[in-house]
Scaffold this motif. Structure first.
Motif, PDB file in Angstrom:
ATOM      1  N   PHE A 282      16.116 -28.897   7.779  1.00 59.02           N
ATOM      2  CA  PHE A 282      16.764 -28.254   6.632  1.00 59.02           C
ATOM      3  C   PHE A 282      15.928 -27.092   6.119  1.00 59.02           C
ATOM      4  O   PHE A 282      16.457 -26.013   5.826  1.00 59.02           O
ATOM      5  CB  PHE A 282      16.998 -29.276   5.512  1.00 59.02           C
ATOM      6  CG  PHE A 282      17.484 -28.664   4.226  1.00 59.02           C
ATOM      7  CD1 PHE A 282      18.799 -28.228   4.104  1.00 59.02           C
ATOM      8  CD2 PHE A 282      16.629 -28.524   3.151  1.00 59.02           C
ATOM      9  CE1 PHE A 282      19.249 -27.654   2.918  1.00 59.02           C
ATOM     10  CE2 PHE A 282      17.070 -27.955   1.954  1.00 59.02           C
ATOM     11  CZ  PHE A 282      18.387 -27.521   1.842  1.00 59.02           C
ATOM     12  N   ILE A 283      14.611 -27.284   6.007  1.00 64.84           N
ATOM     13  CA  ILE A 283      13.731 -26.229   5.491  1.00 64.84           C
ATOM     14  C   ILE A 283      13.809 -24.989   6.364  1.00 64.84           C
ATOM     15  O   ILE A 283      13.726 -23.855   5.869  1.00 64.84           O
ATOM     16  CB  ILE A 283      12.288 -26.741   5.396  1.00 64.84           C
ATOM     17  CG1 ILE A 283      12.170 -27.786   4.283  1.00 64.84           C
ATOM     18  CG2 ILE A 283      11.316 -25.609   5.129  1.00 64.84           C
ATOM     19  CD1 ILE A 283      12.462 -27.247   2.900  1.00 64.84           C
ATOM     20  N   SER A 284      14.008 -25.153   7.681  1.00 63.71           N
ATOM     21  CA  SER A 284      14.101 -24.002   8.569  1.00 63.71           C
ATOM     22  C   SER A 284      15.349 -23.166   8.301  1.00 63.71           C
ATOM     23  O   SER A 284      15.422 -22.017   8.749  1.00 63.71           O
ATOM     24  CB  SER A 284      14.087 -24.459  10.026  1.00 63.71           C
ATOM     25  OG  SER A 284      15.233 -25.243  10.322  1.00 63.71           O
ATOM     26  N   LEU A 285      16.310 -23.729   7.572  1.00 65.79           N
ATOM     27  CA  LEU A 285      17.550 -23.010   7.251  1.00 65.79           C
ATOM     28  C   LEU A 285      17.517 -22.375   5.867  1.00 65.79           C
ATOM     29  O   LEU A 285      18.456 -21.676   5.487  1.00 65.79           O
ATOM     30  CB  LEU A 285      18.755 -23.965   7.336  1.00 65.79           C
ATOM     31  CG  LEU A 285      19.003 -24.629   8.695  1.00 65.79           C
ATOM     32  CD1 LEU A 285      20.128 -25.647   8.571  1.00 65.79           C
ATOM     33  CD2 LEU A 285      19.338 -23.579   9.748  1.00 65.79           C
ATOM     34  N   VAL A 286      16.464 -22.628   5.108  1.00 64.29           N
ATOM     35  CA  VAL A 286      16.380 -22.134   3.724  1.00 64.29           C
ATOM     36  C   VAL A 286      15.807 -20.725   3.714  1.00 64.29           C
ATOM     37  O   VAL A 286      14.735 -20.469   4.265  1.00 64.29           O
ATOM     38  CB  VAL A 286      15.520 -23.072   2.858  1.00 64.29           C
ATOM     39  CG1 VAL A 286      15.389 -22.516   1.447  1.00 64.29           C
ATOM     40  CG2 VAL A 286      16.127 -24.469   2.826  1.00 64.29           C
ATOM     41  N   SER A 287      16.537 -19.820   3.072  1.00 63.31           N
ATOM     42  CA  SER A 287      16.064 -18.445   2.912  1.00 63.31           C
ATOM     43  C   SER A 287      15.297 -18.277   1.601  1.00 63.31           C
ATOM     44  O   SER A 287      14.187 -17.752   1.582  1.00 63.31           O
ATOM     45  CB  SER A 287      17.241 -17.476   2.955  1.00 63.31           C
ATOM     46  OG  SER A 287      16.816 -16.161   2.648  1.00 63.31           O
ATOM     47  N   GLU A 288      15.900 -18.722   0.507  1.00 66.15           N
ATOM     48  CA  GLU A 288      15.273 -18.636  -0.811  1.00 66.15           C
ATOM     49  C   GLU A 288      15.533 -19.921  -1.566  1.00 66.15           C
ATOM     50  O   GLU A 288      16.509 -20.634  -1.309  1.00 66.15           O
ATOM     51  CB  GLU A 288      15.826 -17.437  -1.600  1.00 66.15           C
ATOM     52  CG  GLU A 288      15.571 -16.086  -0.965  1.00 66.15           C
ATOM     53  CD  GLU A 288      16.110 -14.950  -1.813  1.00 66.15           C
ATOM     54  OE1 GLU A 288      16.376 -15.173  -3.010  1.00 66.15           O
ATOM     55  OE2 GLU A 288      16.268 -13.839  -1.283  1.00 66.15           O
ATOM     56  N   VAL A 289      14.676 -20.197  -2.514  1.00 65.10           N
ATOM     57  CA  VAL A 289      14.820 -21.395  -3.340  1.00 65.10           C
ATOM     58  C   VAL A 289      14.312 -21.070  -4.739  1.00 65.10           C
ATOM     59  O   VAL A 289      13.395 -20.258  -4.909  1.00 65.10           O
ATOM     60  CB  VAL A 289      14.049 -22.578  -2.737  1.00 65.10           C
ATOM     61  CG1 VAL A 289      12.563 -22.258  -2.623  1.00 65.10           C
ATOM     62  CG2 VAL A 289      14.265 -23.843  -3.553  1.00 65.10           C
ATOM     63  N   GLY A 290      14.947 -21.688  -5.730  1.00 64.15           N
ATOM     64  CA  GLY A 290      14.535 -21.447  -7.104  1.00 64.15           C
ATOM     65  C   GLY A 290      15.067 -22.524  -8.021  1.00 64.15           C
ATOM     66  O   GLY A 290      15.743 -23.473  -7.602  1.00 64.15           O
ATOM     67  N   LEU A 291      14.762 -22.384  -9.302  1.00 63.27           N
ATOM     68  CA  LEU A 291      15.249 -23.313 -10.310  1.00 63.27           C
ATOM     69  C   LEU A 291      16.675 -22.932 -10.691  1.00 63.27           C
ATOM     70  O   LEU A 291      16.950 -21.774 -11.003  1.00 63.27           O
ATOM     71  CB  LEU A 291      14.343 -23.279 -11.542  1.00 63.27           C
ATOM     72  CG  LEU A 291      12.861 -23.632 -11.300  1.00 63.27           C
ATOM     73  CD1 LEU A 291      12.052 -23.426 -12.577  1.00 63.27           C
ATOM     74  CD2 LEU A 291      12.717 -25.059 -10.801  1.00 63.27           C
ATOM     75  N   ALA A 292      17.586 -23.898 -10.644  1.00 58.56           N
ATOM     76  CA  ALA A 292      18.981 -23.642 -10.991  1.00 58.56           C
ATOM     77  C   ALA A 292      19.127 -23.544 -12.512  1.00 58.56           C
ATOM     78  O   ALA A 292      18.408 -24.214 -13.262  1.00 58.56           O
ATOM     79  CB  ALA A 292      19.877 -24.741 -10.444  1.00 58.56           C
ATOM     80  N   GLU A 293      20.044 -22.702 -12.946  1.00 57.16           N
ATOM     81  CA  GLU A 293      20.251 -22.519 -14.388  1.00 57.16           C
ATOM     82  C   GLU A 293      20.705 -23.808 -15.056  1.00 57.16           C
ATOM     83  O   GLU A 293      20.335 -24.088 -16.196  1.00 57.16           O
ATOM     84  CB  GLU A 293      21.273 -21.410 -14.619  1.00 57.16           C
ATOM     85  CG  GLU A 293      20.811 -20.031 -14.176  1.00 57.16           C
ATOM     86  CD  GLU A 293      21.851 -18.965 -14.463  1.00 57.16           C
ATOM     87  OE1 GLU A 293      22.935 -19.337 -14.993  1.00 57.16           O
ATOM     88  OE2 GLU A 293      21.585 -17.794 -14.168  1.00 57.16           O
TER      89      GLU A 293
END
Length: 258
Positions: free
Chosen positions: A185-196
């Protein structure tokens, strides 16, 4: 009744004093042997470390570990804890364990801090699972730094070499756990952040099965498993968002419904 005359205290003769003094000197030398003998032998070439093996390194050149561990006068009598302490001072080292392979051969096993994401400081810097900014240059090919590391959205502030914001630190820790157990799954992640609305927002690469995955901050791994099951049960590959922040449920949104 016969009374005994009171006994007179015996005087220590000159010969007795000499014997007592000699016994005290022998005792003092015996007690000091463990202290001064190792220091004396450490100066002899026969007791100096002849070989240092470094295992477990990927990004750290072994020469840097050897330079930290051994001093010019390092000997087999040194405490291994001192070698480990010096090696742990390296910013890329998370743990170090020293042991003797043979009388003059030492082995140090290294556990490196692994990069799990890139953060903007404002320039992109790799960060380890404990939120520590690693002294690696992402563009340096010889370092073998993965180019598919997810980018943590937004600039981050640092303090003492660590990401300062506690919520972002928790997010990075979650990424580290996913990297160990859900690397596909991590190999498919482009960006990650805190959701509003709370939790974490993962922006995936094209063709990943969904454009965005939303996971709760508590137990994100279990929620990710629910997302995988939900996406595997549908034929529609135009999923814009998979939201697993609801207890026991996953809400899928099609592209045109976005």
């Amino acid at each position: 009744m016969i009374r005994r005359a009171p006994s007179r205290p015996r005087r220590i003769t000159r010969r007795g004093r000499r014997r007592l003094l000699f016994a005290l000197m022998v005792a003092a030398i015996g007690l000091s042997v463990p202290i001064w003998v190792p220091h004396l032998l450490a100066t002899l070439p026969a007791f100096q470390i002849s070989e240092l093996r470094v295992v477990g390194t990927g990004h750290i050149p072994p020469e840097e570990i050897r330079a930290l561990a051994l001093t010019p006068d390092a000997s087999v009598w040194d405490d291994p804890a001192r070698w480990e302490e010096r090696v742990r001072a390296h910013p890329m080292v998370r743990e170090a364990t020293a042991r003797r392979e043979s009388f003059r051969t030492l082995e140090i096993a290294i556990v490196e801090r692994r990069p799990v994401a890139l953060v903007a400081t404002p320039e992109l810097r790799p960060v380890s699972g404990d939120g520590y900014l690693l002294p690696l240059e992402p563009s340096a090919a010889p370092l073998d730094l993965p180019l598919d590391l997810p980018i943590v959205q937004g600039p981050v502030e640092t303090e003492g070499g660590f990401v300062a914001d506690p919520e972002t630190r928790e997010l990075i820790l979650a990424l580290s756990r996913m990297d160990r157990t859900r690397s596909d799954f991590i190999s498919l992640v482009s960006e990650v952040g805190l959701a509003e609305e709370g939790g974490y927002r993962f922006l995936l690469l094209p063709g990943a099965g969904a454009d965005v995955v939303l996971l709760p901050s508590d137990e994100p791994l279990r929620a990710l498993d629910r997302v995988s099951i939900a996406l595997g049960q549908i034929e529609d590959r135009q999923v814009a968002r998979a939201d697993a922040r609801f207890r026991g449920q996953v809400v899928l949104t099609r592209g045109e419904e976005r």
